[in-house]
Design a protein around this motif. Structure first.
Motif, PDB file in Angstrom:
ATOM      1  N   CYS A   9     -17.196   7.866 -59.796  1.00  0.00           N
ATOM      2  CA  CYS A   9     -16.816   7.716 -58.169  1.00  0.00           C
ATOM      3  C   CYS A   9     -15.760   6.535 -58.286  1.00  0.00           C
ATOM      4  CB  CYS A   9     -17.867   7.414 -57.513  1.00  0.00           C
ATOM      5  SG  CYS A   9     -19.147   8.868 -57.388  1.00  0.00           S
ATOM      6  N   HIS A  10     -14.827   6.872 -57.228  1.00  0.00           N
ATOM      7  CA  HIS A  10     -13.532   5.650 -57.470  1.00  0.00           C
ATOM      8  C   HIS A  10     -13.880   4.861 -56.186  1.00  0.00           C
ATOM      9  CE1 HIS A  10      -9.845   4.338 -58.141  1.00  0.00           C
ATOM     10  NE2 HIS A  10      -9.309   4.691 -56.856  1.00  0.00           N
ATOM     11  N   ARG A  11     -13.722   3.394 -56.423  1.00  0.00           N
ATOM     12  CA  ARG A  11     -13.762   2.647 -55.403  1.00  0.00           C
ATOM     13  C   ARG A  11     -12.467   1.935 -55.094  1.00  0.00           C
ATOM     14  NH1 ARG A  11     -15.347  -3.312 -56.008  1.00  0.00           N
ATOM     15  NH2 ARG A  11     -16.617  -4.040 -54.233  1.00  0.00           N
ATOM     16  N   THR A  12     -12.235   2.036 -53.727  1.00  0.00           N
ATOM     17  CA  THR A  12     -10.807   1.548 -53.247  1.00  0.00           C
ATOM     18  C   THR A  12     -11.027   0.471 -52.136  1.00  0.00           C
ATOM     19  OG1 THR A  12     -10.735   3.453 -51.788  1.00  0.00           O
ATOM     20  CG2 THR A  12      -9.792   3.508 -53.759  1.00  0.00           C
ATOM     21  N   ARG A  13     -10.127  -0.329 -52.054  1.00  0.00           N
ATOM     22  CA  ARG A  13      -9.887  -1.665 -50.894  1.00  0.00           C
ATOM     23  C   ARG A  13      -9.427  -1.049 -49.832  1.00  0.00           C
ATOM     24  NH1 ARG A  13     -12.738  -6.045 -50.117  1.00  0.00           N
ATOM     25  NH2 ARG A  13     -11.729  -7.722 -48.816  1.00  0.00           N
ATOM     26  N   TRP A  14     -10.013  -1.494 -48.746  1.00  0.00           N
ATOM     27  CA  TRP A  14      -9.665  -0.863 -47.346  1.00  0.00           C
ATOM     28  C   TRP A  14      -8.172  -1.524 -47.105  1.00  0.00           C
ATOM     29  CZ3 TRP A  14     -14.163  -1.694 -43.436  1.00  0.00           C
ATOM     30  CH2 TRP A  14     -15.124  -1.076 -43.915  1.00  0.00           C
ATOM     31  N   LYS A  15      -7.237  -0.855 -46.404  1.00  0.00           N
ATOM     32  CA  LYS A  15      -5.985  -1.224 -46.035  1.00  0.00           C
ATOM     33  C   LYS A  15      -6.102  -2.746 -45.464  1.00  0.00           C
ATOM     34  CE  LYS A  15      -3.759   3.106 -46.173  1.00  0.00           C
ATOM     35  NZ  LYS A  15      -3.046   4.269 -45.510  1.00  0.00           N
ATOM     36  N   PRO A  49     -12.009  -2.966 -36.693  1.00  0.00           N
ATOM     37  CA  PRO A  49     -11.923  -1.557 -36.257  1.00  0.00           C
ATOM     38  C   PRO A  49     -12.157  -0.747 -37.296  1.00  0.00           C
ATOM     39  CG  PRO A  49      -9.641  -2.412 -36.719  1.00  0.00           C
ATOM     40  CD  PRO A  49     -10.562  -3.556 -37.116  1.00  0.00           C
ATOM     41  N   PHE A  50     -12.622   0.503 -37.139  1.00  0.00           N
ATOM     42  CA  PHE A  50     -12.753   1.560 -37.835  1.00  0.00           C
ATOM     43  C   PHE A  50     -11.498   2.518 -37.910  1.00  0.00           C
ATOM     44  CE2 PHE A  50     -17.620   2.365 -38.339  1.00  0.00           C
ATOM     45  CZ  PHE A  50     -17.701   1.156 -38.873  1.00  0.00           C
ATOM     46  N   SER A  51     -11.133   3.028 -38.988  1.00  0.00           N
ATOM     47  CA  SER A  51     -10.008   4.020 -39.038  1.00  0.00           C
ATOM     48  C   SER A  51     -10.296   5.320 -38.236  1.00  0.00           C
ATOM     49  CB  SER A  51      -9.590   4.444 -40.197  1.00  0.00           C
ATOM     50  OG  SER A  51      -9.301   3.275 -40.983  1.00  0.00           O
ATOM     51  N   ALA A  52      -9.259   5.785 -37.423  1.00  0.00           N
ATOM     52  CA  ALA A  52      -9.371   7.087 -36.560  1.00  0.00           C
ATOM     53  C   ALA A  52      -9.137   8.092 -37.495  1.00  0.00           C
ATOM     54  CB  ALA A  52      -8.225   7.119 -35.537  1.00  0.00           C
ATOM     55  N   PHE A  53     -10.332   9.222 -37.001  1.00  0.00           N
ATOM     56  CA  PHE A  53     -10.167  10.336 -37.889  1.00  0.00           C
ATOM     57  C   PHE A  53     -10.225  11.523 -36.886  1.00  0.00           C
ATOM     58  CE2 PHE A  53     -11.303   7.648 -41.346  1.00  0.00           C
ATOM     59  CZ  PHE A  53     -10.697   8.236 -42.482  1.00  0.00           C
ATOM     60  N   PRO A  54      -9.200  12.064 -36.029  1.00  0.00           N
ATOM     61  CA  PRO A  54      -9.298  12.953 -35.062  1.00  0.00           C
ATOM     62  C   PRO A  54      -9.681  14.443 -35.587  1.00  0.00           C
ATOM     63  CG  PRO A  54      -6.976  11.805 -34.987  1.00  0.00           C
ATOM     64  CD  PRO A  54      -7.815  11.395 -36.196  1.00  0.00           C
ATOM     65  N   GLY A  55     -10.686  14.966 -34.600  1.00  0.00           N
ATOM     66  CA  GLY A  55     -11.132  16.237 -35.242  1.00  0.00           C
ATOM     67  C   GLY A  55     -12.371  16.298 -36.149  1.00  0.00           C
ATOM     68  N   ILE A  56     -12.806  15.128 -36.365  1.00  0.00           N
ATOM     69  CA  ILE A  56     -13.718  14.810 -37.449  1.00  0.00           C
ATOM     70  C   ILE A  56     -15.118  14.325 -36.783  1.00  0.00           C
ATOM     71  CG2 ILE A  56     -14.602  13.405 -39.390  1.00  0.00           C
ATOM     72  CD1 ILE A  56     -12.409  15.322 -39.998  1.00  0.00           C
ATOM     73  N   ALA A  57     -16.167  14.774 -37.285  1.00  0.00           N
ATOM     74  CA  ALA A  57     -17.704  14.256 -36.790  1.00  0.00           C
ATOM     75  C   ALA A  57     -18.109  13.409 -37.724  1.00  0.00           C
ATOM     76  CB  ALA A  57     -18.608  15.288 -36.632  1.00  0.00           C
ATOM     77  N   ARG A  58     -18.564  12.063 -37.339  1.00  0.00           N
ATOM     78  CA  ARG A  58     -19.090  11.213 -38.484  1.00  0.00           C
ATOM     79  C   ARG A  58     -20.482  10.808 -38.209  1.00  0.00           C
ATOM     80  NH1 ARG A  58     -14.799   6.368 -39.182  1.00  0.00           N
ATOM     81  NH2 ARG A  58     -16.307   6.061 -41.038  1.00  0.00           N
ATOM     82  N   ASP A  59     -21.328  10.487 -39.207  1.00  0.00           N
ATOM     83  CA  ASP A  59     -22.502   9.992 -39.563  1.00  0.00           C
ATOM     84  C   ASP A  59     -22.597   8.923 -40.244  1.00  0.00           C
ATOM     85  OD1 ASP A  59     -24.713  12.007 -37.866  1.00  0.00           O
ATOM     86  OD2 ASP A  59     -23.124  13.084 -38.827  1.00  0.00           O
TER      87      ASP A  59
END
Length: 196
Positions: A9-15, A49-59
């Motif tokens: 699994c790939h681990r990446t830093r947030w922008k 803030p969290f990034s926006a993901f229009p049209g996505i449901a999140r848990d």
């Protein structure tokens, strides 16, 4: 059945430099394609803030740490302070996160609302449990702690802490899967929405 080892699994830093994301799996697997579903673990290191993901449901489920407080749109703040506490929200919502006392690790599930709905639950595994096939349904099983074995029509796979299992029941000949072991699992059931 497909095994996903933690080392793959790939681990990446947030922008915004506020944390890290380790993507466990997505469908389709191609990064250039919009996903139907995506499962990841976030390490939150600072408020923001969290990034926006229009049209996505999140848990989001709290895995480790002293907790977070989320401002979601104009609603009252939501606090997650106990391991495996969960919050559900829309990806286009305005979400601001505050750490309560130090960094956290959180389990994230995202699905396209027009195609899928996700049921997310964390539970102990003591002995055996059975996952039965349903038309069009997929399961994602993450071994948060302990170990498990999965036995199905295609053989047997072993899960250690940090590993995951993707079960695809699209095939007409799909049989039940038996999970056996000791530990704690996070299970996600992806089911198609009507007309999705």
């Amino acid at each position: 059945m497909r095994l996903i080892a933690a080392k793959d699994c790939h681990r990446t830093r947030w922008k915004n430099d506020g944390g890290w994301t380790t993507e466990l799996a997505r469908d389709p697997a191609d990064d250039a394609t919009d996903f139907r579903w995506r499962v990841s673990i976030a390490e939150i290191e600072s408020d923001g803030p969290f990034s926006a993901f229009p049209g996505i449901a999140r848990d989001l489920l709290l895995l480790e740490g002293n907790g977070i407080e989320l401002d979601i749109d104009d609603n009252a703040p939501v606090r997650l302070t106990r391991r495996f506490e969960r919050v559900h929200f829309n990806g286009e919502s305005r979400v601001h996160c505050r750490l309560l006392a130090g960094p956290t690790r959180d389990f994230n599930v995202m699905v396209r609302r027009d195609a899928l709905r996700a049921e997310v639950v964390a539970r102990p595994l003591v002995g055996s449990m059975v996952i039965f096939p349903e038309p069009g349904v997929e399961w994602f099983v993450h071994a948060f702690a302990g170990h498990a074995s999965a036995r199905g029509g295609t053989g047997e796979l072993a899960l250690e802490t940090g590993a995951s299992l993707h079960l695809d029941f699209h095939g007409a000949d799909a049989g039940r899967v038996l999970l056996d072991g000791a530990g704690e699992l996070v299970l996600v059931k992806f089911a198609p929405v009507a007309g999705g």
